[in-house]
Design a protein around this motif. Structure first.
Motif, PDB file in Angstrom:
ATOM      1  N   TYR A 194       0.833  -1.210   0.000  1.00 55.72           N
ATOM      2  CA  TYR A 194       0.000   0.000   0.000  1.00 55.72           C
ATOM      3  C   TYR A 194       0.866   1.257   0.000  1.00 55.72           C
ATOM      4  O   TYR A 194       0.649   2.170  -0.814  1.00 55.72           O
ATOM      5  N   ALA A 195       1.834   1.302   0.903  1.00 56.75           N
ATOM      6  CA  ALA A 195       2.570   2.557   1.111  1.00 56.75           C
ATOM      7  C   ALA A 195       3.272   3.048  -0.153  1.00 56.75           C
ATOM      8  O   ALA A 195       3.225   4.232  -0.482  1.00 56.75           O
ATOM      9  N   HIS A 196       3.931   2.131  -0.873  1.00 54.47           N
ATOM     10  CA  HIS A 196       4.759   2.553  -2.005  1.00 54.47           C
ATOM     11  C   HIS A 196       4.288   2.033  -3.349  1.00 54.47           C
ATOM     12  O   HIS A 196       4.829   2.423  -4.383  1.00 54.47           O
ATOM     13  N   GLY A 197       3.332   1.125  -3.347  1.00 57.22           N
ATOM     14  CA  GLY A 197       2.835   0.594  -4.618  1.00 57.22           C
ATOM     15  C   GLY A 197       3.820  -0.319  -5.320  1.00 57.22           C
ATOM     16  O   GLY A 197       3.804  -0.449  -6.544  1.00 57.22           O
ATOM     17  N   VAL A 198       4.668  -0.962  -4.532  1.00 56.85           N
ATOM     18  CA  VAL A 198       5.731  -1.808  -5.097  1.00 56.85           C
ATOM     19  C   VAL A 198       5.329  -3.296  -5.000  1.00 56.85           C
ATOM     20  O   VAL A 198       4.854  -3.743  -3.964  1.00 56.85           O
ATOM     21  N   VAL A 199       5.524  -4.031  -6.084  1.00 58.39           N
ATOM     22  CA  VAL A 199       5.178  -5.461  -6.083  1.00 58.39           C
ATOM     23  C   VAL A 199       6.380  -6.268  -5.582  1.00 58.39           C
ATOM     24  O   VAL A 199       7.477  -6.173  -6.139  1.00 58.39           O
ATOM     25  N   ASP A 200       6.163  -7.048  -4.543  1.00 60.76           N
ATOM     26  CA  ASP A 200       7.242  -7.877  -4.001  1.00 60.76           C
ATOM     27  C   ASP A 200       7.611  -8.988  -4.992  1.00 60.76           C
ATOM     28  O   ASP A 200       6.803  -9.340  -5.861  1.00 60.76           O
ATOM     29  N   PRO A 201       8.817  -9.557  -4.864  1.00 62.14           N
ATOM     30  CA  PRO A 201       9.201 -10.676  -5.749  1.00 62.14           C
ATOM     31  C   PRO A 201       8.470 -11.952  -5.339  1.00 62.14           C
ATOM     32  O   PRO A 201       9.025 -12.832  -4.667  1.00 62.14           O
ATOM     33  N   VAL A 202       7.201 -12.024  -5.738  1.00 62.58           N
ATOM     34  CA  VAL A 202       6.310 -13.083  -5.253  1.00 62.58           C
ATOM     35  C   VAL A 202       6.839 -14.472  -5.631  1.00 62.58           C
ATOM     36  O   VAL A 202       6.844 -15.393  -4.796  1.00 62.58           O
ATOM     37  N   ALA A 203       7.280 -14.628  -6.878  1.00 63.46           N
ATOM     38  CA  ALA A 203       7.703 -15.963  -7.323  1.00 63.46           C
ATOM     39  C   ALA A 203       8.862 -16.470  -6.463  1.00 63.46           C
ATOM     40  O   ALA A 203       8.857 -17.635  -6.018  1.00 63.46           O
ATOM     41  N   GLU A 204       9.831 -15.607  -6.200  1.00 59.81           N
ATOM     42  CA  GLU A 204      10.992 -16.023  -5.403  1.00 59.81           C
ATOM     43  C   GLU A 204      10.593 -16.309  -3.953  1.00 59.81           C
ATOM     44  O   GLU A 204      11.050 -17.277  -3.333  1.00 59.81           O
ATOM     45  N   ILE A 205       9.724 -15.449  -3.417  1.00 59.08           N
ATOM     46  CA  ILE A 205       9.307 -15.619  -2.019  1.00 59.08           C
ATOM     47  C   ILE A 205       8.470 -16.895  -1.877  1.00 59.08           C
ATOM     48  O   ILE A 205       8.659 -17.695  -0.942  1.00 59.08           O
ATOM     49  N   ALA A 206       7.552 -17.103  -2.831  1.00 63.64           N
ATOM     50  CA  ALA A 206       6.712 -18.316  -2.767  1.00 63.64           C
ATOM     51  C   ALA A 206       7.587 -19.557  -2.878  1.00 63.64           C
ATOM     52  O   ALA A 206       7.289 -20.594  -2.265  1.00 63.64           O
ATOM     53  N   ALA A 207       8.665 -19.467  -3.648  1.00 65.86           N
ATOM     54  CA  ALA A 207       9.546 -20.629  -3.808  1.00 65.86           C
ATOM     55  C   ALA A 207      10.231 -20.979  -2.490  1.00 65.86           C
ATOM     56  O   ALA A 207      10.292 -22.158  -2.111  1.00 65.86           O
ATOM     57  N   VAL A 208      10.712 -19.961  -1.773  1.00 62.61           N
ATOM     58  CA  VAL A 208      11.378 -20.297  -0.498  1.00 62.61           C
ATOM     59  C   VAL A 208      10.358 -20.782   0.531  1.00 62.61           C
ATOM     60  O   VAL A 208      10.654 -21.653   1.355  1.00 62.61           O
ATOM     61  N   ALA A 209       9.138 -20.244   0.456  1.00 66.61           N
ATOM     62  CA  ALA A 209       8.092 -20.723   1.377  1.00 66.61           C
ATOM     63  C   ALA A 209       7.773 -22.187   1.076  1.00 66.61           C
ATOM     64  O   ALA A 209       7.700 -23.018   1.993  1.00 66.61           O
ATOM     65  N   ALA A 210       7.593 -22.493  -0.213  1.00 65.97           N
ATOM     66  CA  ALA A 210       7.251 -23.871  -0.596  1.00 65.97           C
ATOM     67  C   ALA A 210       8.365 -24.829  -0.188  1.00 65.97           C
ATOM     68  O   ALA A 210       8.114 -25.923   0.330  1.00 65.97           O
ATOM     69  N   GLU A 211       9.566 -24.388  -0.398  1.00 60.60           N
ATOM     70  CA  GLU A 211      10.738 -25.199  -0.030  1.00 60.60           C
ATOM     71  C   GLU A 211      10.721 -25.550   1.458  1.00 60.60           C
ATOM     72  O   GLU A 211      11.081 -26.652   1.871  1.00 60.60           O
ATOM     73  N   ALA A 212      10.242 -24.561   2.269  1.00 62.83           N
ATOM     74  CA  ALA A 212      10.194 -24.783   3.719  1.00 62.83           C
ATOM     75  C   ALA A 212       8.877 -25.447   4.139  1.00 62.83           C
ATOM     76  O   ALA A 212       8.653 -25.669   5.334  1.00 62.83           O
ATOM     77  N   GLY A 213       7.997 -25.694   3.175  1.00 60.28           N
ATOM     78  CA  GLY A 213       6.704 -26.307   3.508  1.00 60.28           C
ATOM     79  C   GLY A 213       5.768 -25.360   4.234  1.00 60.28           C
ATOM     80  O   GLY A 213       4.946 -25.775   5.050  1.00 60.28           O
ATOM     81  N   VAL A 214       5.882 -24.071   3.930  1.00 58.12           N
ATOM     82  CA  VAL A 214       5.080 -23.054   4.622  1.00 58.12           C
ATOM     83  C   VAL A 214       4.122 -22.398   3.628  1.00 58.12           C
ATOM     84  O   VAL A 214       4.461 -22.191   2.467  1.00 58.12           O
TER      85      VAL A 214
END
Ligand SMILES: Cc1ncc(COP(=O)(O)O)c(C=O)c1O
Length: 522
Positions: A194-214
């Motif tokens: 919201y604050a800055h209108g910036v899109v996070d690196p979703v694909a990379e973040i989702a990959a590390v989450a999936a890797e950790a089973g989260v």
């Protein structure tokens, strides 16, 4: 006791001794509304999402009225609501990479009252999916919406803040990975923040989450209904939806860029199994068995019907057209900022936010906000945070497009006036107090003293909006919004004081101020 309207002293009491005619009551509401920020006209850059489509308000209001008394408590009693809710969830799912023929064919979801409720439920589902974790934690970028902190607080889940790069304003996947531990039940990211209108690196973040089973939740409350259209218009929108394998849930608010009246967000889960722990059911009492997918139990059908009518009326072609107008408005506003000496875009716009900061110590952003307000532009100041400077946030909607050409000259003029006025000078003792006071030391007397020192006289004082910084005052007018609770237009001085205080003290001060505002009127 004589009635308040009989003695000519109508105080706006909600429950008069004798009922008043409908016309009169509506007039009263309209009179109260006159003190509000303008919801239409393309000059308000927060709180309200206006497409400026003729007839849309009336359509949504009629649909709202038709279902206002219908109760979402029991979908079998009111199948109309179930049908509309399922249609809204289907539309959101299809727009965000789910549905038949995609890699996420089993997406399911619920309509909630807003982004905050969607995020609380995403956290609840993640927490309750892991009964094996005694002390659950969530990893959330510091730029993610404050509603994650609220969810953590309400649900007694620990919040692990993930730092962001001070230049890109994004968390790295490595930083997210470092925040994940054995008790992490959810990773969050924003599309966009919201604050800055910036899109996070979703694909990379989702990959590390999936890797950790989260689980990985994408908060697309703000941008979920604009990014897909911007992509279709050819803008370079990175992958952020269910097309990304590790994304387990997404929230998108229809009362933001779907331009529906307030009270509607959609929380989507990749599969029914992921959604299951979101539900609450209770049969251990003598009344009806309560089965709630969302926090509220009794729910008005009004917002759902209004959103359904809005989506069907605007259609894909309408949203594409509105997204194109918004994109052009963003580009025009960003150019105006680039063309103004002493201002700098904090982030290159990549969605529907323009966010800028000051590079000139003589140009105080909070004073600038007041000067813009005096010129009829209602922007949102954001306080400095960690190593991020104070900034001004503009949520840009389609209604802004016809006004863009007026903004540049007014911005230049407001900046010149702000420079001439100079930065806010708080009394030295006040600055020292703000920097050193601990929240616990804040007594009612001290709050009253601070209010007086800031010139916030009267019983009903407070800074009003507290979601992200404090809105600008009607500089020069001295007027406050009149209403049953009184009112107060915050100004640069209040923002300067808050800016000098650490977050914990800001929170406490604002709670005290809002507490002063929220007093019953008799
Ligand atoms: C990214 C994001 N998430 C969540 C929210 C919270 O939404 P709401 O105010 O509808 O509860 C917002 C509100 O601006 C938002 O921008």
């Amino acid at each position: 006791m004589s009635d308040d309207q009989d003695n000519g002293q109508d105080t706006g009491r909600a429950l008069p001794e004798r009922g008043l005619p409908a016309e009169r009551v509506l007039g009263d509401v309209e009179a109260l509304r006159a003190g509000d920020r303008p919801t239409h006209g393309g000059r308000l850059f927060a709180y309200v999402y206006d497409p400026a489509v003729p007839g849309l308000d009336e359509l949504a209001a009629a649909a709202h009225a038709s279902s206002a008394h219908v109760n979402g408590l029991d979908p079998t009693a009111f199948p109309s609501l179930l049908a509309m809710e399922n249609a809204l969830v289907g539309a959101a799912s299809r727009l965000l990479g789910g549905g038949p023929g995609t890699g996420a064919p089993d997406v399911v979801g619920s309509v909630t009252s807003g982004g905050t409720e969607s995020l609380i439920l995403a956290v609840k589902a993640a927490r309750d999916a892991r009964p094996d974790v005694a002390a659950p934690r969530i990893a959330v970028p510091v730029t993610a919406h404050a509603a994650f902190a609220k969810a953590a607080h309400y649900l007694r889940v620990a919040l692990d803040p993930v730092p962001v790069d001070p230049v890109t304003l994004r968390p790295s996947a490595a930083a997210v990975a470092a925040a994940i531990g054995p008790d992490t039940v959810l990773v969050a990211c924003s599309a966009p923040s919201y604050a800055h209108g910036v899109v996070d690196p979703v694909a990379e973040i989702a990959a590390v989450a999936a890797e950790a089973g989260v689980r990985c939740h994408v908060d697309a409350c703000f941008g979920g209904w604009t990014l897909p259209w911007l992509r279709r218009l050819g803008e370079p929108v990175p992958p952020f939806d269910f097309a990304v394998a590790g994304v387990t849930s997404i929230s998108v608010d229809l009362h933001k860029y779907a331009y529906a009246p307030k009270g509607v967000s959609v929380l989507l889960h990749r599969t029914p199994a992921l959604r299951a722990p979101q539900f609450f059911a209770y049969a251990d009492w003598p009344g009806y068995t309560m089965v709630n997918p969302v926090i509220a139990s009794t729910r008005s059908g009004g917002p759902i019907a209004a959103a359904y009518a809005t989506l069907r009326h605007l259609g894909e072609d309408g949203y594409l057209r509105l997204a194109a107008a918004t994109r052009d408005a963003v580009a025009g506003l960003a150019d105006a900022v680039r063309g103004t000496d002493g201002l700098r875009l904090l982030a290159e716009p990549e969605s529907t936010v323009v966010c800028f900061t000051s590079t000139d110590p003589t140009l105080d952003l909070f004073v600038l906000v007041d000067e813009l307000t005096a010129r009829g532009w209602h922007t949102q100041p954001q306080l400095s945070y960690a190593d991020l400077p104070a900034s001004v946030h503009l949520t840009v909607t389609a209604a802004v497009a016809p006004r863009v050409a007026e903004f540049g000259p007014d911005l230049a003029d407001a900046a010149a006036a702000a420079r001439a006025a100079g930065p806010v000078k708080l009394p030295a003792e006040l600055t020292a107090l703000a920097a050193t006071l601990t929240p616990d030391a804040l007594t009612p007397e001290l709050v009253a003293g601070l209010a007086a020192a800031l010139g916030l006289g009267g019983a009903a004082v407070g800074p009003g909006p507290v979601a992200a910084g404090v809105g600008g005052a009607a500089a020069g007018s001295g007027d406050v919004a009149a209403g049953p609770g009184g009112g107060f237009a915050p100004d640069a001085t209040v923002n300067a004081l808050l800016d000098a205080a650490p977050p914990a003290l800001r929170e406490r001060l604002l709670v005290e101020f809002v507490g002063l505002l929220q007093r019953p009127t008799y």
